[in-house]
Design a protein around this motif. Structure first.
Motif, PDB file in Angstrom:
ATOM      1  N   ILE A 286       0.842  -1.197   0.000  1.00  0.00           N
ATOM      2  CA  ILE A 286       0.000   0.000   0.000  1.00  0.00           C
ATOM      3  C   ILE A 286       0.879   1.250   0.000  1.00  0.00           C
ATOM      4  O   ILE A 286       0.634   2.216  -0.734  1.00  0.00           O
ATOM      5  N   LEU A 287       1.928   1.246   0.812  1.00  0.00           N
ATOM      6  CA  LEU A 287       2.836   2.392   0.893  1.00  0.00           C
ATOM      7  C   LEU A 287       3.605   2.588  -0.410  1.00  0.00           C
ATOM      8  O   LEU A 287       3.779   3.721  -0.875  1.00  0.00           O
TER       9      LEU A 287
ATOM     10  N   THR B  54       1.212   3.989  -3.004  1.00  0.00           N
ATOM     11  CA  THR B  54       0.959   5.407  -2.724  1.00  0.00           C
ATOM     12  C   THR B  54       2.128   6.269  -3.175  1.00  0.00           C
ATOM     13  O   THR B  54       1.945   7.308  -3.822  1.00  0.00           O
ATOM     14  N   THR B  55       3.332   5.834  -2.840  1.00  0.00           N
ATOM     15  CA  THR B  55       4.534   6.573  -3.226  1.00  0.00           C
ATOM     16  C   THR B  55       4.649   6.679  -4.739  1.00  0.00           C
ATOM     17  O   THR B  55       4.932   7.756  -5.291  1.00  0.00           O
TER      18      THR B  55
ATOM     19  N   PHE C 220       1.730   9.080  -6.256  1.00  0.00           N
ATOM     20  CA  PHE C 220       1.880  10.506  -5.971  1.00  0.00           C
ATOM     21  C   PHE C 220       3.186  11.067  -6.546  1.00  0.00           C
ATOM     22  O   PHE C 220       3.239  12.241  -6.920  1.00  0.00           O
TER      23      PHE C 220
ATOM     24  N   GLN D 147      -5.093  13.433  -7.062  1.00  0.00           N
ATOM     25  CA  GLN D 147      -4.796  13.030  -5.686  1.00  0.00           C
ATOM     26  C   GLN D 147      -5.988  12.348  -5.028  1.00  0.00           C
ATOM     27  O   GLN D 147      -5.832  11.340  -4.339  1.00  0.00           O
TER      28      GLN D 147
ATOM     29  N   PHE E 257      -6.585   8.854  -6.740  1.00  0.00           N
ATOM     30  CA  PHE E 257      -5.570   7.886  -6.302  1.00  0.00           C
ATOM     31  C   PHE E 257      -5.790   7.495  -4.842  1.00  0.00           C
ATOM     32  O   PHE E 257      -5.571   6.347  -4.459  1.00  0.00           O
ATOM     33  N   SER E 258      -6.221   8.450  -4.022  1.00  0.00           N
ATOM     34  CA  SER E 258      -6.490   8.152  -2.615  1.00  0.00           C
ATOM     35  C   SER E 258      -7.628   7.155  -2.481  1.00  0.00           C
ATOM     36  O   SER E 258      -7.563   6.220  -1.673  1.00  0.00           O
TER      37      SER E 258
ATOM     38  N   ILE F 281      -6.293   3.757  -3.474  1.00  0.00           N
ATOM     39  CA  ILE F 281      -5.432   3.213  -2.419  1.00  0.00           C
ATOM     40  C   ILE F 281      -6.259   2.704  -1.246  1.00  0.00           C
ATOM     41  O   ILE F 281      -6.041   1.596  -0.734  1.00  0.00           O
TER      42      ILE F 281
ATOM     43  N   TYR G 258      -6.749  -1.070   0.162  1.00  0.00           N
ATOM     44  CA  TYR G 258      -6.487  -1.352   1.575  1.00  0.00           C
ATOM     45  C   TYR G 258      -7.662  -2.089   2.207  1.00  0.00           C
ATOM     46  O   TYR G 258      -7.494  -3.082   2.927  1.00  0.00           O
TER      47      TYR G 258
ATOM     48  N   ILE H 245      -4.467  11.689   3.355  1.00  0.00           N
ATOM     49  CA  ILE H 245      -3.490  11.446   2.288  1.00  0.00           C
ATOM     50  C   ILE H 245      -3.247  12.705   1.458  1.00  0.00           C
ATOM     51  O   ILE H 245      -2.096  13.125   1.260  1.00  0.00           O
TER      52      ILE H 245
ATOM     53  N   SER I 223       0.166  15.130   1.637  1.00  0.00           N
ATOM     54  CA  SER I 223       0.950  15.328   0.421  1.00  0.00           C
ATOM     55  C   SER I 223       1.114  16.812   0.101  1.00  0.00           C
ATOM     56  O   SER I 223       2.220  17.287  -0.176  1.00  0.00           O
TER      57      SER I 223
END
Length: 271
Positions: free
Chosen positions: A100-101, A104-105, A108, A137, A140-141, A144, A148, A184, A188
């Protein structure tokens, strides 16, 4: 990857079990990311200079900032590459928090890279329009958070008020997603705004990553969690490896970003 290697090698010698210790892997991830960023820095800086990916400076800002024009941007590639490689090496890749991390990385950083590219192409400091950046953003959030929920126990969602151990209540999926988007996207953009002041984002990121490394470490350890009267979250301790890699990569980036800066992180890094 190294955690998996330790699982295989422990059959031959019990001493290799140390490679599976979370503390060892967190330290290893931090040091690896540090040396990777220092090694990759000159290569990426030279590559960006050859492409003439230089920073555009707003003319309505401090006059002292105008001297920074021509310095290559997209230096977040140094942090991003070091962070990803180090995490893949030292983290437990069967842990869904890690994926997940990483996702996300990646997403973004992709928004930030597009923003930086448009600034370079148009030779101004505008880049991607604010509303378009925000739309990406948010989308994508949602993606994500959806992944999750799919990978975790989405039927048991709780909100715990900080600094009040007794204030815990169930929340709906809708509230979880809305609050998750706020966290998130807000986080950011907070780093992005901080970096926009004068390239000041790196040190705050290091400090915050250190705090999250500690929080995730103790929350993922049932003994520490019970002793400190904080919620125990199975598997979340692995996040400490990712946070350690952020710290190492950011410290390495500072080597090249310290005055006179050889490179700026750009939105690739700050987002």
């Amino acid at each position: 990857m190294i955690e998996l290697l330790g699982s295989y090698l422990v059959v031959f010698d019990s001493g290799f079990d140390v490679l599976r210790y979370l503390t060892v892997r967190t330290i290893g991830g931090t040091i690896t990311a540090l040396f990777l960023s220092i090694f990759l820095g000159p290569i990426i800086i030279k590559y960006l200079n050859n492409l003439q990916f230089s920073q555009s400076i707003r003319d309505d800002g401090p006059q002292s900032h105008l001297s920074k024009a021509g310095t290559p941007t997209m230096g977040g590639l140094i942090i991003f590459t070091s962070l990803i490689i180090s995490t893949l090496l030292w983290a437990d890749l069967s842990n869904y928090y890690i994926w997940i991390l990483l996702l996300t990385t990646f997403l973004f950083a992709g928004i930030g890279s597009l923003d930086d590219y448009l600034k370079i192409k148009e030779k101004n400091s505008k880049g991607l329009k604010g509303k378009h950046k925000l739309i990406f953003q948010v989308l994508f959030s949602v993606l994500i958070l959806g992944i999750y929920l799919y990978l975790s126990d989405g039927d048991n969602l709780y909100f715990i008020l900080p600094f009040n151990k007794d204030f815990i209540f169930d929340i709906s999926i809708v509230f979880f997603i809305l609050f998750g988007i706020f966290v998130i996207v807000g986080s950011s953009n907070a780093v992005n705004l901080t970096d926009g002041l004068d390239g000041l984002a790196t040190v705050p990121v290091i400090l915050v990553a250190g705090c999250f490394a500690f929080i995730s470490y103790v929350s993922g350890n049932i003994i520490f969690a019970e002793y400190l009267l904080i919620p125990y979250i199975e598997g979340v301790g692995e996040v400490a490896v990712f946070c350690g890699a952020i710290i190492g990569a950011s410290i390495g980036f500072l080597w090249f970003n310290a005055p006179p800066a050889k490179i700026f992180m750009g939105d690739t890094g700050s987002l």
